[in-house]
Write a protein that holds these residues in place. Structure first.
Motif, short mmCIF file in Angstrom:
data_model
loop_
_atom_site.label_atom_id
_atom_site.label_comp_id
_atom_site.label_asym_id
_atom_site.label_seq_id
_atom_site.Cartn_x
_atom_site.Cartn_y
_atom_site.Cartn_z
N ARG A 45 65.16 46.23 -45.54
CA ARG A 45 63.86 46.82 -45.19
C ARG A 45 63.01 45.81 -44.42
NH1 ARG A 45 58.91 46.37 -46.99
NH2 ARG A 45 59.51 45.00 -48.69
N GLN A 49 62.32 45.82 -40.36
CA GLN A 49 60.93 45.96 -39.89
C GLN A 49 60.58 44.80 -38.96
OE1 GLN A 49 57.58 46.67 -42.66
NE2 GLN A 49 56.49 45.09 -41.56
N GLU A 54 59.75 42.80 -33.27
CA GLU A 54 60.03 41.94 -32.12
C GLU A 54 60.33 42.80 -30.89
OE1 GLU A 54 59.77 38.69 -32.11
OE2 GLU A 54 59.89 38.07 -34.20
N GLU A 84 61.35 37.39 -27.26
CA GLU A 84 61.13 38.42 -28.30
C GLU A 84 62.39 39.28 -28.44
OE1 GLU A 84 58.59 37.68 -29.78
OE2 GLU A 84 56.92 37.24 -28.45
N LYS A 115 59.36 51.08 -40.51
CA LYS A 115 58.12 50.64 -39.89
C LYS A 115 58.35 49.49 -38.91
CE LYS A 115 55.09 51.72 -43.81
NZ LYS A 115 55.91 52.11 -44.96
N SER A 118 52.02 46.74 -37.43
CA SER A 118 50.83 47.47 -36.99
C SER A 118 50.25 46.91 -35.68
CB SER A 118 49.76 47.39 -38.09
OG SER A 118 49.59 46.04 -38.52
N ASN A 144 52.92 33.41 -41.01
CA ASN A 144 53.69 34.27 -41.91
C ASN A 144 55.17 33.87 -41.96
OD1 ASN A 144 55.51 37.02 -41.39
ND2 ASN A 144 54.29 37.08 -43.27
N GLU A 167 58.25 30.73 -31.34
CA GLU A 167 56.89 31.28 -31.55
C GLU A 167 55.84 30.20 -31.30
OE1 GLU A 167 56.27 34.26 -31.71
OE2 GLU A 167 57.89 35.32 -32.69
N GLY A 208 49.67 42.23 -43.94
CA GLY A 208 49.96 43.29 -44.90
C GLY A 208 48.78 43.57 -45.82
N SER A 214 49.91 45.63 -52.74
CA SER A 214 51.16 45.30 -52.04
C SER A 214 52.32 45.54 -53.00
CB SER A 214 51.11 43.82 -51.59
OG SER A 214 52.40 43.35 -51.26
N PRO A 215 52.96 46.72 -52.92
CA PRO A 215 53.97 47.07 -53.92
C PRO A 215 55.20 46.16 -53.94
CG PRO A 215 53.92 48.69 -52.12
CD PRO A 215 52.76 47.76 -51.91
N ASN A 216 55.50 45.51 -52.80
CA ASN A 216 56.75 44.74 -52.74
C ASN A 216 56.61 43.25 -53.04
OD1 ASN A 216 58.41 47.01 -51.61
ND2 ASN A 216 56.91 46.83 -49.96
N LYS A 226 60.03 36.30 -50.01
CA LYS A 226 58.71 35.85 -49.55
C LYS A 226 58.33 34.63 -50.39
CE LYS A 226 55.38 39.11 -49.02
NZ LYS A 226 54.71 40.45 -49.05
N ASN A 230 50.51 37.96 -49.45
CA ASN A 230 49.86 38.36 -48.20
C ASN A 230 48.47 37.72 -48.07
OD1 ASN A 230 52.11 39.98 -48.18
ND2 ASN A 230 51.03 41.94 -48.29
N1 3HC Z 1 52.44 46.58 -40.24
C1 3HC Z 1 53.22 47.60 -40.62
N2 3HC Z 1 53.62 47.77 -41.89
C2 3HC Z 1 53.23 46.85 -42.78
C3 3HC Z 1 52.43 45.74 -42.44
C4 3HC Z 1 52.04 45.62 -41.10
N3 3HC Z 1 51.27 44.63 -40.67
N4 3HC Z 1 52.21 45.01 -43.55
C5 3HC Z 1 52.83 45.63 -44.55
N5 3HC Z 1 53.44 46.74 -44.09
C6 3HC Z 1 54.19 47.72 -44.87
C7 3HC Z 1 55.36 47.10 -45.58
O1 3HC Z 1 56.50 47.07 -44.77
C8 3HC Z 1 55.52 48.03 -46.77
O2 3HC Z 1 56.15 49.20 -46.31
P1 3HC Z 1 57.35 49.95 -47.10
O3 3HC Z 1 57.30 49.51 -48.54
O4 3HC Z 1 57.07 51.39 -46.91
O5 3HC Z 1 58.59 49.55 -46.43
C9 3HC Z 1 54.09 48.41 -47.09
O6 3HC Z 1 53.33 48.19 -45.89
C10 3HC Z 1 53.51 47.64 -48.25
O7 3HC Z 1 53.36 46.25 -47.91
P2 3HC Z 1 53.93 45.05 -48.79
O8 3HC Z 1 52.96 43.93 -48.72
O9 3HC Z 1 54.31 45.53 -50.15
O10 3HC Z 1 55.26 44.73 -47.98
P3 3HC Z 1 56.06 43.37 -47.82
O11 3HC Z 1 56.21 42.67 -49.12
O12 3HC Z 1 57.28 43.67 -47.04
O13 3HC Z 1 55.09 42.43 -46.92
C11 3HC Z 1 55.05 41.60 -44.65
C12 3HC Z 1 54.78 42.79 -45.59
C13 3HC Z 1 54.09 40.47 -45.01
C14 3HC Z 1 54.81 42.04 -43.22
C15 3HC Z 1 56.52 41.13 -44.88
O14 3HC Z 1 57.39 42.21 -44.76
C16 3HC Z 1 56.96 40.05 -43.94
O15 3HC Z 1 56.59 38.90 -44.09
N6 3HC Z 1 57.82 40.42 -42.97
C17 3HC Z 1 58.45 39.51 -42.05
C18 3HC Z 1 57.60 39.23 -40.86
C19 3HC Z 1 57.36 40.45 -39.99
O16 3HC Z 1 57.98 41.47 -40.11
N7 3HC Z 1 56.42 40.32 -39.07
C20 3HC Z 1 56.12 41.39 -38.15
C21 3HC Z 1 55.49 40.85 -36.97
S1 3HC Z 1 56.74 40.21 -35.91
C22 3HC Z 1 55.92 39.43 -34.79
O17 3HC Z 1 54.81 39.16 -35.04
C23 3HC Z 1 56.62 39.13 -33.51
C24 3HC Z 1 56.03 38.01 -32.76
O18 3HC Z 1 56.74 37.87 -31.61
C25 3HC Z 1 54.60 38.17 -32.46
#
Ligand code: 3HC
Length: 324
Positions: A45, A49, A54, A84, A115, A118, A144, A167, A208, A214-216, A226, A230
């Motif tokens: 998951r 995501q 990316e 990216e 997802k 955002s 992060n 990055e 997040g 934050s359920p996860n 992690k 958050n």
């Molecule tokens: N956008 C979209 N969805 C988000 C989010 C965000 N900013 N933050 C949280 N969510 C979603 C989670 O995926 C989760 O969805 P799901 O349970 O339905 O799958 C829900 O909201 C609840 O959030 P949680 O805090 O419980 O979820 P996580 O424990 O997964 O924490 C996270 C969220 C901090 C984003 C974590 O997943 C994480 O660290 N992920 C890895 C980093 C990542 O994915 N970054 C995305 C940006 S990549 C980027 O920035 C590219 C660069 O080139 C700029």
């Protein structure tokens, strides 16, 4: 004597014990290792995501490739957007080591069953947005993602090391662009301030939902996927960004932002979580466009995927025959 099988309850308990001991000792879980279903599912998951983010994240900046103000700026932006794509590929590969199928993950993204971040649902209105994405969005990504280099799953942690190095270049190119613009005309300075006004709050949302919503987080932290919550990372990011904003000469759009002597942190105002929920559920300013383009890229380039797959099969066949 019959060979031992792994599906006996006692074996399962032993495997669980070994997994727990590996996590407790802060060693890495590798693809060949047994892992609980929930751990595998959580990783797929999060990594999916992350990979989707990316790939979708190439769009807002890719929009400016043809309108970059100089050859130098174009070369920098092109390198960044290509990076990216590379990050997405490492991450899809990491997900494949868990048994996920890359094409299936892409389909799930397009069908909005998975997802992506955002942040990439906001439009890039001026070239200053390119700089602000580098500074704020890549800055948030670094904050992060650096702890994810110590994530408990080996392939994810190793992919993150290279991603974070790149990055870091992304953030610096953004800040350098903004410094240049801030030393330019009044109009350029106004463009930078306007971009900061639009991107500051969405960049705080990247971390997040708040910890109590934050359920996860709790389970992901117990598993060492992690390393920080958050809210912890969001605070670290604000503390890091405020002095950078001051040096740049821009104002962060938060009237409640103030230095808290007692805790040694910059305190910030309330985040609009209703907006976050709207964007994550598909109703942000650019969600429909992002998905429409991703779908078109998949469909229009299906012939390339088919050709590459056929070539790989043929090549694998030749290798097998050679070995025989
Ligand atoms: N956008 C979209 N969805 C988000 C989010 C965000 N900013 N933050 C949280 N969510 C979603 C989670 O995926 C989760 O969805 P799901 O349970 O339905 O799958 C829900 O909201 C609840 O959030 P949680 O805090 O419980 O979820 P996580 O424990 O997964 O924490 C996270 C969220 C901090 C984003 C974590 O997943 C994480 O660290 N992920 C890895 C980093 C990542 O994915 N970054 C995305 C940006 S990549 C980027 O920035 C590219 C660069 O080139 C700029």
């Amino acid at each position: 004597m019959s060979a031992p099988t792994l599906d006996r309850p006692t074996d399962e308990a032993a495997l669980q014990q070994r997994f727990d001991a590996t996590i407790a000792a802060d060693r890495r879980i590798e693809p060949r290792d047994w892992m609980p279903d929930g751990y595998r599912k959580t990783l797929v998951r999060q990594i999916a995501q992350h990979a989707h983010s990316e790939i979708i994240g190439m769009q807002p900046e890719g929009d400016w490739l043809l309108a970059a103000p100089s050859l130098r700026r174009k070369a920098i932006l092109l390198a960044k957007v290509q990076d990216e794509a590379g990050h997405g590929m490492y991450l899809y590969s990491a997900a494949e080591t868990l048994g996920a199928d890359r094409a299936d993950l892409t389909d799930k993204l397009i069908e909005q069953k998975q997802k992506y971040s955002s942040i990439f649902n906001y439009p890039t209105l001026t070239y200053a947005d390119v700089g602000v994405i580098g500074w704020l969005v890549d800055g948030a990504a670094i904050c992060n993602q650096v702890p994810l280099c110590r994530s408990s799953y080996g392939p994810y942690a190793r992919a993150m090391i290279r991603i974070c190095k790149e990055e870091s270049f992304h953030q610096r190119q953004g800040y350098e662009l903004l410094m240049t613009m801030m030393g330019g005309t009044e109009e350029q300075r106004a463009m930078v301030q306007d971009a900061v006004d639009r991107w500051w709050w969405p960049s705080l949302m990247m971390f997040g939902p708040p910890d109590d919503d934050s359920p996860n987080s709790a389970q992901s932290m117990a598993w060492g996927i992690k390393r920080h919550s958050n809210d912890e990372l969001r605070q670290r990011y604000v503390d890091m960004s405020v002095p950078q904003a001051q040096f740049l000469g821009v104002t962060l759009p938060d009237p409640d932002l103030h230095w808290d002597e007692e805790t040694g942190h910059w305190r910030f105002g309330p985040i609009d979580w209703a907006e976050f929920k709207q964007v994550v559920s598909g109703n942000g300013p650019a969600n429909a466009e992002r998905i429409r383009r991703r779908r078109a890229a998949r469909d229009d380039n299906a012939w390339v995927t088919e050709a590459a797959t056929a070539y790989a099969r043929k090549h694998a066949g030749a290798v097998t025959e050679g070995a025989a």
